[in-house]
Scaffold this motif. Structure first.
Motif, PDB file in Angstrom:
ATOM      1  N   VAL A   1      -0.286 -12.048  -1.378  1.00  0.00           N
ATOM      2  CA  VAL A   1       1.104 -12.522  -1.289  1.00  0.00           C
ATOM      3  C   VAL A   1       1.467 -12.828   0.159  1.00  0.00           C
ATOM      4  O   VAL A   1       2.098 -13.850   0.454  1.00  0.00           O
ATOM      5  CB  VAL A   1       2.065 -11.486  -1.908  1.00  0.00           C
ATOM      6  N   GLY A   2       1.068 -11.961   1.076  1.00  0.00           N
ATOM      7  CA  GLY A   2       1.339 -12.196   2.495  1.00  0.00           C
ATOM      8  C   GLY A   2       0.679 -13.459   3.007  1.00  0.00           C
ATOM      9  O   GLY A   2       1.259 -14.199   3.815  1.00  0.00           O
TER      10      GLY A   2
ATOM     11  N   GLY B   1       0.810  -1.221   0.000  1.00  0.00           N
ATOM     12  CA  GLY B   1       0.000   0.000   0.000  1.00  0.00           C
ATOM     13  C   GLY B   1       0.831   1.253   0.000  1.00  0.00           C
ATOM     14  O   GLY B   1       0.568   2.192  -0.768  1.00  0.00           O
ATOM     15  N   SER B   2       1.869   1.285   0.846  1.00  0.00           N
ATOM     16  CA  SER B   2       2.699   2.489   0.898  1.00  0.00           C
ATOM     17  C   SER B   2       3.513   2.656  -0.385  1.00  0.00           C
ATOM     18  O   SER B   2       3.694   3.777  -0.865  1.00  0.00           O
ATOM     19  CB  SER B   2       3.623   2.450   2.116  1.00  0.00           C
ATOM     20  N   TRP B   3       3.970   1.559  -0.949  1.00  0.00           N
ATOM     21  CA  TRP B   3       4.703   1.654  -2.214  1.00  0.00           C
ATOM     22  C   TRP B   3       3.804   2.198  -3.318  1.00  0.00           C
ATOM     23  O   TRP B   3       4.186   3.100  -4.069  1.00  0.00           O
ATOM     24  CB  TRP B   3       5.243   0.275  -2.617  1.00  0.00           C
ATOM     25  N   ALA B   4       2.578   1.645  -3.425  1.00  0.00           N
ATOM     26  CA  ALA B   4       1.661   2.097  -4.478  1.00  0.00           C
ATOM     27  C   ALA B   4       1.271   3.553  -4.282  1.00  0.00           C
ATOM     28  O   ALA B   4       1.196   4.322  -5.242  1.00  0.00           O
ATOM     29  CB  ALA B   4       0.422   1.206  -4.506  1.00  0.00           C
ATOM     30  N   TRP B   5       1.036   3.958  -3.038  1.00  0.00           N
ATOM     31  CA  TRP B   5       0.627   5.334  -2.789  1.00  0.00           C
ATOM     32  C   TRP B   5       1.765   6.310  -3.083  1.00  0.00           C
ATOM     33  O   TRP B   5       1.554   7.350  -3.704  1.00  0.00           O
ATOM     34  CB  TRP B   5       0.151   5.494  -1.355  1.00  0.00           C
TER      35      TRP B   5
ATOM     36  N   ASN C   1      -2.478   7.229  -6.610  1.00  0.00           N
ATOM     37  CA  ASN C   1      -3.821   6.867  -7.048  1.00  0.00           C
ATOM     38  C   ASN C   1      -4.448   5.946  -5.993  1.00  0.00           C
ATOM     39  O   ASN C   1      -3.882   4.915  -5.629  1.00  0.00           O
ATOM     40  CB  ASN C   1      -3.733   6.151  -8.396  1.00  0.00           C
ATOM     41  N   VAL C   2      -5.645   6.309  -5.528  1.00  0.00           N
ATOM     42  CA  VAL C   2      -6.315   5.535  -4.484  1.00  0.00           C
ATOM     43  C   VAL C   2      -6.687   4.144  -4.983  1.00  0.00           C
ATOM     44  O   VAL C   2      -6.505   3.146  -4.276  1.00  0.00           O
ATOM     45  CB  VAL C   2      -7.568   6.282  -3.974  1.00  0.00           C
ATOM     46  N   LEU C   3      -7.204   4.056  -6.194  1.00  0.00           N
ATOM     47  CA  LEU C   3      -7.630   2.767  -6.730  1.00  0.00           C
ATOM     48  C   LEU C   3      -6.457   1.800  -6.864  1.00  0.00           C
ATOM     49  O   LEU C   3      -6.544   0.639  -6.475  1.00  0.00           O
ATOM     50  CB  LEU C   3      -8.314   2.967  -8.088  1.00  0.00           C
ATOM     51  N   LEU C   4      -5.342   2.302  -7.392  1.00  0.00           N
ATOM     52  CA  LEU C   4      -4.154   1.447  -7.517  1.00  0.00           C
ATOM     53  C   LEU C   4      -3.604   1.059  -6.142  1.00  0.00           C
ATOM     54  O   LEU C   4      -3.100  -0.045  -5.959  1.00  0.00           O
ATOM     55  CB  LEU C   4      -3.073   2.144  -8.345  1.00  0.00           C
TER      56      LEU C   4
ATOM     57  N   ILE D   1      -5.441   0.604  -3.423  1.00  0.00           N
ATOM     58  CA  ILE D   1      -6.335  -0.452  -2.915  1.00  0.00           C
ATOM     59  C   ILE D   1      -6.013  -1.780  -3.578  1.00  0.00           C
ATOM     60  O   ILE D   1      -5.942  -2.825  -2.907  1.00  0.00           O
ATOM     61  CB  ILE D   1      -7.811  -0.048  -3.133  1.00  0.00           C
ATOM     62  N   LEU D   2      -5.800  -1.758  -4.875  1.00  0.00           N
ATOM     63  CA  LEU D   2      -5.445  -2.996  -5.577  1.00  0.00           C
ATOM     64  C   LEU D   2      -4.107  -3.549  -5.088  1.00  0.00           C
ATOM     65  O   LEU D   2      -3.945  -4.765  -4.937  1.00  0.00           O
ATOM     66  CB  LEU D   2      -5.407  -2.755  -7.079  1.00  0.00           C
ATOM     67  N   ALA D   3      -3.146  -2.660  -4.821  1.00  0.00           N
ATOM     68  CA  ALA D   3      -1.847  -3.102  -4.312  1.00  0.00           C
ATOM     69  C   ALA D   3      -1.987  -3.694  -2.916  1.00  0.00           C
ATOM     70  O   ALA D   3      -1.325  -4.688  -2.590  1.00  0.00           O
ATOM     71  CB  ALA D   3      -0.867  -1.935  -4.298  1.00  0.00           C
TER      72      ALA D   3
END
Length: 119
Positions: free
Chosen positions: A37-38, A14-18, A23-26, A28-30
Motif C-alpha cells: 500500500v505504501g 506492523g504495529s497495528w497487527a502486532w 501473532n508473528v505470522l499475521l 509479517i503479512l500486515a
C-alpha cells in the motif's frame, strides 16, 4: 516523501497487527501488505509531482508524453542499430571483424602518430 509514506505504512500496519493479534505470522503479512500500500501511495505521489514539474495538467497528458518519448526512443534505437549494421558491414568489407575493431585500430594509429610527433 515517498520513502516516509512507505515506512509509515509498513510500521503502522506492523504495529497495528502486532497490538491487535500478537501473532508473528499475521504481523509479517500486515507489514508486507503495508509495504504494498505504501508503494502504491508513493508511486501516486511521485507521478503527481512529476506531472506538475513537467507542466502537465492531467495524468493523461503525462502518459501521452511518456508514450511519445518511448516511441521516439525506439525509433532512435532502431536507426542506430541500422547505422551500426551498415558500419559493421563496411568494416567487414575492409577486413575487420567489426566496426569496433576498425575504430580501435584507427584510434591506436592516431595515438601512435601523436606519439611520433611528440618525439
Amino acid at each position: 516523501m515517498e520513502q516516509f509514506i512507505l515506512i509509515l505504512c509498513v510500521v503502522g500496519a506492523g504495529s497495528w497487527a502486532w497490538s491487535t493479534t500478537g501473532n508473528v505470522l499475521l504481523t509479517i503479512l500486515a507489514v508486507i501488505a503495508g509495504g504494498f500500500v505504501g508503494s502504491l501511495i508513493g508511486f501516486q505521489i511521485h507521478e503527481t509531482r512529476r506531472m506538475r514539474e513537467m507542466g502537465f495538467s492531467s495524468r493523461k497528458e503525462l502518459n501521452e508524453f511518456d508514450r511519445d518519448m518511448r516511441d521516439l526512443r525506439n525509433m532512435m534505437n532502431s536507426a542506430l542499430e541500422e547505422e551500426m549494421d551498415r558500419r559493421n558491414e563496411e568494416a567487414q568489407a575492409e577486413g575487420y571483424a567489426s566496426y569496433s575493431e576498425k575504430s580501435s585500430a584507427e584510434a591506436a594509429e592516431r595515438i601512435r602518430a601523436i606519439a611520433r610527433e611528440a618525439d
